[in-house]
Design a protein around this motif. Structure first.
Motif, short mmCIF file in Angstrom:
data_model
loop_
_atom_site.label_atom_id
_atom_site.label_comp_id
_atom_site.label_asym_id
_atom_site.label_seq_id
_atom_site.Cartn_x
_atom_site.Cartn_y
_atom_site.Cartn_z
N PHE A 101 57.22 72.17 32.88
CA PHE A 101 56.33 71.18 33.62
C PHE A 101 56.92 70.47 34.97
O PHE A 101 56.43 70.37 35.75
CB PHE A 101 55.62 70.34 32.74
N LEU A 102 58.41 69.86 34.38
CA LEU A 102 59.08 69.38 35.57
C LEU A 102 59.25 70.33 36.76
O LEU A 102 59.09 69.92 38.03
CB LEU A 102 60.50 69.10 34.90
N GLU A 159 55.73 71.26 38.65
CA GLU A 159 55.31 70.13 39.42
C GLU A 159 56.12 70.01 40.70
O GLU A 159 55.98 69.74 41.60
CB GLU A 159 55.21 68.91 38.72
N LEU A 198 55.22 70.40 44.48
CA LEU A 198 55.57 69.35 45.53
C LEU A 198 56.32 70.02 46.71
O LEU A 198 56.01 69.87 47.94
CB LEU A 198 56.86 68.24 45.14
N TYR A 253 53.64 71.82 48.55
CA TYR A 253 53.04 70.70 49.36
C TYR A 253 53.71 70.29 50.80
O TYR A 253 53.05 70.27 51.74
CB TYR A 253 52.79 69.65 48.47
N LEU A 254 55.19 70.20 50.38
CA LEU A 254 55.79 69.83 51.59
C LEU A 254 55.97 70.81 52.77
O LEU A 254 55.68 70.68 53.80
CB LEU A 254 57.11 69.53 51.38
N ALA A 294 48.06 69.40 57.38
CA ALA A 294 48.19 68.24 56.44
C ALA A 294 46.78 68.29 55.33
O ALA A 294 47.20 68.28 54.32
CB ALA A 294 47.87 66.86 57.32
N LYS A 334 47.41 68.73 51.06
CA LYS A 334 46.60 67.99 50.20
C LYS A 334 45.82 68.83 49.24
O LYS A 334 45.90 68.62 47.99
CB LYS A 334 45.89 67.02 50.84
N PHE A 381 47.85 70.59 46.73
CA PHE A 381 48.22 69.88 45.56
C PHE A 381 47.24 69.50 44.72
O PHE A 381 47.18 69.34 43.45
CB PHE A 381 49.03 68.67 46.20
N VAL A 382 45.98 69.03 45.38
CA VAL A 382 44.84 68.59 44.24
C VAL A 382 44.34 69.57 43.41
O VAL A 382 44.31 69.51 42.34
CB VAL A 382 43.78 67.81 45.15
N ARG A 406 46.43 70.13 40.68
CA ARG A 406 46.39 68.92 39.76
C ARG A 406 45.38 69.34 38.77
O ARG A 406 45.54 68.80 37.63
CB ARG A 406 46.40 67.77 40.63
N ASP A 446 47.02 71.33 36.48
CA ASP A 446 48.11 70.46 35.59
C ASP A 446 47.27 69.60 34.66
O ASP A 446 47.88 69.28 33.59
CB ASP A 446 48.77 69.66 36.68
N PRO A 483 56.25 64.63 37.72
CA PRO A 483 57.58 64.87 36.79
C PRO A 483 58.74 64.81 37.94
O PRO A 483 58.90 65.38 39.02
CB PRO A 483 57.31 66.16 36.58
N ILE A 532 44.97 61.90 36.31
CA ILE A 532 46.13 62.48 37.16
C ILE A 532 45.67 63.35 38.46
O ILE A 532 46.35 63.52 39.38
CB ILE A 532 47.04 63.56 36.18
N VAL A 533 44.25 63.96 38.22
CA VAL A 533 43.66 64.65 39.50
C VAL A 533 43.54 63.49 40.55
O VAL A 533 43.63 63.51 41.62
CB VAL A 533 42.57 65.46 38.79
N ALA A 591 46.24 62.08 42.34
CA ALA A 591 46.75 63.05 43.62
C ALA A 591 45.89 62.76 44.76
O ALA A 591 46.34 62.76 45.94
CB ALA A 591 46.52 64.52 43.17
N LEU A 642 47.58 61.56 48.00
CA LEU A 642 47.83 62.34 49.19
C LEU A 642 46.85 62.12 50.40
O LEU A 642 47.14 62.58 51.38
CB LEU A 642 47.98 63.69 48.78
N GLN A 663 47.85 62.07 53.90
CA GLN A 663 47.15 62.56 55.00
C GLN A 663 46.77 62.04 56.11
O GLN A 663 46.96 62.16 57.62
CB GLN A 663 46.27 63.61 54.47
#
Lengths: 637, 521
Positions: free
Chosen positions: A147-148, A151, A155, A158-159, A171, A175, A178-179, A182, A185, B402, B432-433, B436, B440, B444
């Motif tokens: 999981f480390l 994610e 990241l 995302y970047l 931008a 986002k 990532f969302v 999640r 996740d 993480p 956690i959602v 984010a 973010l 943004q």
């Protein structure tokens, strides 16, 4: 067994690119001049270590190929022990070679592609960070370390999607990616919680066992818990691998620079979901229901992605639809269990080569066309960029499954395995995969013909030219992979290589001509022929025609965003506004009201002055003193 | 070494320092700043030296001191730290010098958007030091009455920090903060005083010593009333829904430096108090209240996060994210598992650092733009990449990525909660959602997009600002990968606390011996 020799230095795989990222990010502009060389060197160093580990593994017997490496105790509390542990086995080493091999080629290509970007150094820092995280994902020996990495790649993605942050679309897309991830996740975290409550462990060794025969605690799962765990893991996989219903971020992710689309959003990261499911095979095998859902998600996504691919005029988005679709094939295979695992991973590796090649080829074309992505402005490019044309063409033949190129072996294997599952579900899944193959041939031919064939439709001021060597050499190497990888893996005994991890499939030999295989070839030819008639035999209009209902739906990603917006975003916005109003008026209003009631009139509370509060505080302490004094008196008496 | 009165010195040093800085000539601002910095650095070094002498696995409370204070009322000046208190003391003393550095040029100005009259700089730093003394005291006190005294006395410096150095609405915010806190304080006072006759009755002599009180058996209505007296005070301090509304106002008006300490440390006294006093003094009542507390914790997590998404002011936004995070901490405490409580304690430390970094950076942004509104920014990444980058790292820690510190604690809380209470854990995981989204989306809107005209000339972080933030970022990364040393200190205390509550971690559903485990020696 403990890792020895080069494998005991498996941490170097991750440390090299991580160091690269750290130096480039902390060093800042000072490293601008040589930063890209460092990035490439770190990726190549990782590849060299991976190769050494692979050679060492080949020297071991099957039973000795699973090696673990304990780095440090990550966190221990009560019966929860999580180590920073790595696992080197045939499955993880396959990924290591793909990630560092294709990754290095894309690093090299990026030296040319990003040559004129003032933030090239930062780009290489993020690419290095990605490679490190992806390696951690596939090397982690428990679900938390996985999981480390999981994610970490999120990241990096995302970047890199948001690399051009100054573009509002980039931008927003970053986002969104990532969302949406999640949400997946949430499934991963819930799976980890359930796993601990069930086994008091999240270690692969304890939960999954040490190979297909030595089943771990997962073998004792009740079907209910196994289904729950499987579906939660699948939710995670859907997020990362852009499978329905969490697919919507991948098309927007094309906002990132093209090498990113090639590496992260085609060759490696988006296949992490397939890795997760194949790795967790002992859990899924305890639940036929969960496996069935995996195959359904895969089949639905492979069709949806292919249909989206047919409607896009943006070359990168057409390829992104294709990526969704191909990963759908991999999920379908992974859900089929033992007969499918090796094909899922073989297709994943072959796809890594040809899709990376296709994306980098698209980047080369964009480079030539002043970053225009609209294929309606292309045409006839085969005459001016021959290397790009030839390598793209080989990737094209590989993805549509033309024999004897890569896709023919790996995709046909999946289609046949689906039919062999038998029963209604097997036939439906097989039919979906078959139809998908036909659509794949159509949309990829469409891309091929619109870009390289037909008449010039170039915009004014565009003078296409072949890309520099630093870009074309990686294209050539990836094209070689597109040609040979599939056949090499499928005929060369890849399923035997993976067998110590995922078990032996019943069928060992590749069948050359079966009924589904023949049908696939026929559909492929039909798909190419239709595309030829529409996009090569007659001129392509520069303005997109209105199109049929299906075309319009495909252009709008089958209304995925519209659905998300009406089901989630709008209600979410209303909920947020309501909550803010409620908190300001309701909760705070009630508290203020009570305070006003206590203090006297509401007017008085508004006129509260510091002096008033001071005297309040003072009287409180006075009151406390009196209470204490009273107690002392009571005590004394 | 261990006979050295470490904790008394750690309380006295900043207290004396505060007086010293307070009597310096008002004109010599530089001297006041330098003195405050020197004292807080010495304090941090002393605390770190003390930590090296702390024996993990030794006595629960170490560096203990005990002197009569009010003998006739059974009150001692009694201090000592266990692992939980130790890490919170460390959090406090590490943050203060960084806050001093960050406030270097800001102290004389208002934390808000107007340009108010010039404020006394030396008083600001004197108040910071006074607050530091009380923060150390409140965590170190092992006499419940002494704890109460520090608990209430902390209000005074905070009240003046907000009320005198805050934004345009500072009076309203400061008074609201004070009234909330006093309400909780009064309830707790009743409960504390009640303990005295109770201990006379049960133990034969009146006392406020924690280690004696925790052996008392209190049950029935008495225990429930006492539990509530403590709990409400701590819930206000933490703060939990529905008694959280003082925090956003205080945050919006408070100067950024003071805010770091208020949210980063002060609020932890609430959750620390729940873990230490509510559970260990009244274990039966704590179990009785658990369902309601878990519900409030989950509501805080989700409601706080949803509200954070809806904010237009940066400081209010971070304040609401803290409401959400405090929900996680309370959830972990009342899950009553070792993973939940160790995770909650680690969460207190991690939240202190990551939210501290966020507030500092938000403060730097506001100082540049003279506005706290999110829509006043845009495109900062292009003009001030270091500011944007550090903001992102702090934010990512806040959304528990993480590899960064908050992740381990949040995962531990969730794992520890789930093993006993499935539904609250799953509901909490939805945080956690939401996290984010609030981090973010803010990034943004403030950092992404083309640079706005007002943002274009914005300078990147200065050397002084980097000096204040860099150590926190380093800690966030280090604690994300190597949390084990801190957990080693926390675990024994948590286990002793749970033994008092008399609950055991639930057993796994499937158990078995696995032959090969190459990963563990």
């Amino acid at each position: 067994m403990k890792a020895e020799g080069i494998q005991a230095a498996a941490w170097l795989l991750i440390a090299f690119p991580l160091l690269g990222a750290a130096v480039l990010l902390l060093g800042g502009r000072r490293t601008d001049r040589w930063g890209h060389y460092l990035g490439v060197a770190m990726s190549l160093a990782s590849f060299a270590v991976g190769l050494g580990m692979f050679v060492q593994m080949l020297g071991y017997d099957d039973a000795e190929r699973r090696r673990t490496l304990h780095l440090w105790n990550f966190f221990d509390v009560g019966s929860l022990h999580v180590g920073m542990d790595l696992l080197v086995d045939p499955l993880s080493i396959s990924f290591v070679l793909l990630i560092t091999g294709v990754g290095s080629l894309i690093h090299i290509y990026s030296m040319g592609y990003m040559a004129h970007d003032e933030d090239r150094r930062r780009f290489f820092a993020y690419l290095n960070l990605f490679v490190a995280a992806m390696l951690l994902l596939v090397l982690g020996a428990n679900y938390v370390v996985l999981f480390l990495g999981w994610e970490g790649v999120g990241l990096a993605s995302y970047l890199l999607i948001g690399f051009w942050q100054f573009k509002p679309t980039a931008a927003v897309a970053a986002k969104k990616a990532f969302v949406v991830n999640r949400v997946g996740d949430l499934g991963m975290v819930s799976a980890i919680m359930l796993m601990f409550a069930t086994f008091n462990s999240v270690d692969f060794t304890t939960v999954l066992g040490t190979g297909a025969e030595h089943v771990g605690l997962a073998g004792k799962l009740t079907s209910g818990t196994a289904t729950a765990l499987g579906l939660l893991l699948l939710l995670g996989a859907c997020g990362k691998s852009a499978q329905l219903p969490l697919q919507s971020w991948l098309l927007d992710a094309m906002e990132g620079p093209t090498p990113v689309s090639a590496l992260i959003h085609a060759a490696t990261m988006v296949t992490a979901g397939v890795y997760l499911i194949v790795r967790s095979a002992p859990i899924f095998e305890m639940s036929p229901d969960a496996q069935l859902v995996v195959t359904i998600v895969g089949a639905a996504t492979l069709l949806a992605g292919a249909i989206i691919g047919t409607g896009k005029d943006d070359i990168k988005k057409a390829l992104a639809g294709s990526t969704m679709s191909q990963i759908g094939y991999m999920h379908l295979a992974a859900g089929l269990g033992k007969p499918g695992y090796a094909f899922a991973i073989a297709h994943l590796i072959a796809h890594g080569f040809f899709k990376a090649g296709l994306f980098l080829g698209a980047g080369s074309v964009m480079h030539a066309m002043n970053d225009d992505v609209n294929m309606r402005h292309y045409g006839a490019l085969r005459k001016v960029m021959y290397v790009t044309y030839a390598t793209f063409g080989l990737g094209f033949l590989a993805i549509i499954g033309c024999p004897p190129f890569s896709g023919f072996f790996t995709k046909d294997g999946i289609i046949e395995a689906a039919f062999e599952k038998g029963g209604t579900s097997g036939n439906i899944l097989g039919a979906c995969a078959l139809i998908g193959a036909g659509i794949t041939a159509y949309y990829m031919s469409r891309v091929m013909f619109m870009t390289f064939f037909g008449e010039k439709r170039w915009q004014e001021g565009v003078h296409p030219h072949e890309s520099p060597k630093v870009m074309t050499v990686p294209l050539i190497l990836l094209a070689l992979g597109s040609v040979f990888a599939g056949g090499f893996l499928v005929l060369g005994g890849f399923s035997d290589f993976l067998a110590p991890v995922v078990g032996e499939p019943e069928e060992h030999t590749f069948k050359w001509l079966t009924a589904p295989g023949a049908a696939t070839l026929v559909l492929m030819v039909i798909g190419v022929a239709i595309a030829w008639r529409q996009y090569a035999a007659r001129p392509v209009p520069v303005e997109a025609p209105a199109g049929s209902v299906l075309t319009r739906a495909a252009r709008r990603d089958l209304y995925g965003d519209a659905i998300n917006e009406s089901l989630l975003m709008r209600p979410g916005q209303w909920l947020t506004r309501l909550a803010v109003w409620f908190d300001n008026r309701g909760v705070d209003g009630a508290v203020n009201g009570i305070a006003a009631g206590v203090g006297g009139t509401s007017g008085r509370i508004r006129r509260i002055q510091t002096g008033f509060a001071r005297s309040y505080a003072l009287s409180m302490y006075l009151g406390a003193a009196i209470v204490v004094a009273a107690l002392l008196v009571v005590n004394a008496s | 070494m261990t006979d050295f009165p470490w904790l008394t010195v750690l309380i006295a040093l900043p207290a004396v320092g505060a007086l010293l800085v307070g009597v310096l000539p008002r004109e010599n601002e530089a001297l006041a700043k330098q003195a405050a910095l020197a004292i807080s650095v010495v304090e941090a070094v002393l605390a770190i030296v003390m930590t090296t002498a702390f024996k993990v696995g030794g006595d629960r409370f170490q560096f203990t001191e005990k002197y009569w204070w009010i003998k006739s009322f059974g009150v001692h000046w009694a201090v000592g730290v266990d692992g939980v208190a130790l890490v919170l003391v460390l959090l406090s003393v590490i943050l203060v010098p960084l806050v001093v550095i960050a406030s270097w040029d800001e102290a004389g100005r208002s934390g808000g958007t107007d340009t108010p009259p010039k404020r006394s700089v030396k008083t600001y730093f004197a108040l910071l030091l006074a607050l530091e003394a009380m923060m150390v005291g409140v965590f170190a006190a092992t006499d419940v009455f002494l704890f109460y005294v520090f608990f209430e006395a902390m209000l005074i410096p905070v009240y003046f920090l907000i009320g005198s150095y805050g934004g345009p609405q500072r009076s309203y915010a400061a008074v609201k903060f004070l009234l909330y806190s006093l309400l909780g304080g009064l309830l707790m006072l009743v409960a504390v005083v009640w303990l005295y006759p109770l201990s006379q009755d049960k133990l034969g002599h009146g006392t406020f010593m924690f280690d004696e009180l925790r052996t008392m058996h209190v049950d029935g209505m008495t225990a429930k009333w006492l539990f509530l007296g403590f709990f409400v005070a701590f819930a206000i301090k933490a703060p939990m829904v529905p008694v959280h509304t003082w925090l956003p106002d205080a945050a919006a008006q408070s100067p950024a430096g003071a805010l770091v300490l208020v949210v980063g440390v002060l609020d932890k006294v609430g959750t620390y108090g729940m873990l230490r006093f509510c559970l260990e003094l009244f274990p039966g009542a704590a179990k009785w209240a658990t369902p309601v507390v878990l519900a409030l914790a989950v509501i805080s997590i989700v409601y706080g996060a949803v509200l954070a998404i809806g904010q237009v002011d940066l400081k209010r936004l971070v304040a609401y994210t803290s409401v959400s995070h405090f929900g996680f901490i309370v959830l972990g405490i009342f899950a009553m598992t070792t993973q939940g409580q160790s995770g909650a304690t680690l969460y207190m430390v991690n939240h202190g650092f990551s939210t501290g970094a966020l507030f500092l950076l938000v403060g730097f942004m506001i100082a540049r733009r003279r506005s706290a509104r999110i829509d006043a920014f845009g495109g900062v990444q292009k003009v001030a990449p270091v500011l944007a980058g550090t903001f992102l790292v702090a934010g990512l820690s806040g959304l528990s990525l993480p590899g960064l510190s908050t992740f381990v604690s949040e995962l531990m809380v969730l794992i520890g909660t789930f093993s006993r209470h499935r539904v609250p854990a799953v509901l909490a995981a939805s945080g956690i959602v939401l996290a984010a989204i609030y981090i973010l989306w803010t990034y943004q809107r403030t950092m992404g997009g083309p640079a706005r005209d007002e943002v274009k000339g914005m300078p990147d972080l200065t050397v002084r600002e980097k000096l204040a933030v860099a150590p926190i970022i380093a800690i966030i990364v280090a604690m994300g990968l190597f949390p084990q040393p801190v957990l080693k200190a926390i675990n024994p205390s948590v286990q002793q606390g749970l033994a008092r509550v008399d609950v055991r971690d639930p057993a796994p559903k499937i158990n078995g011996n696995v032959a090969e485990n190459g990963a563990r020696p």
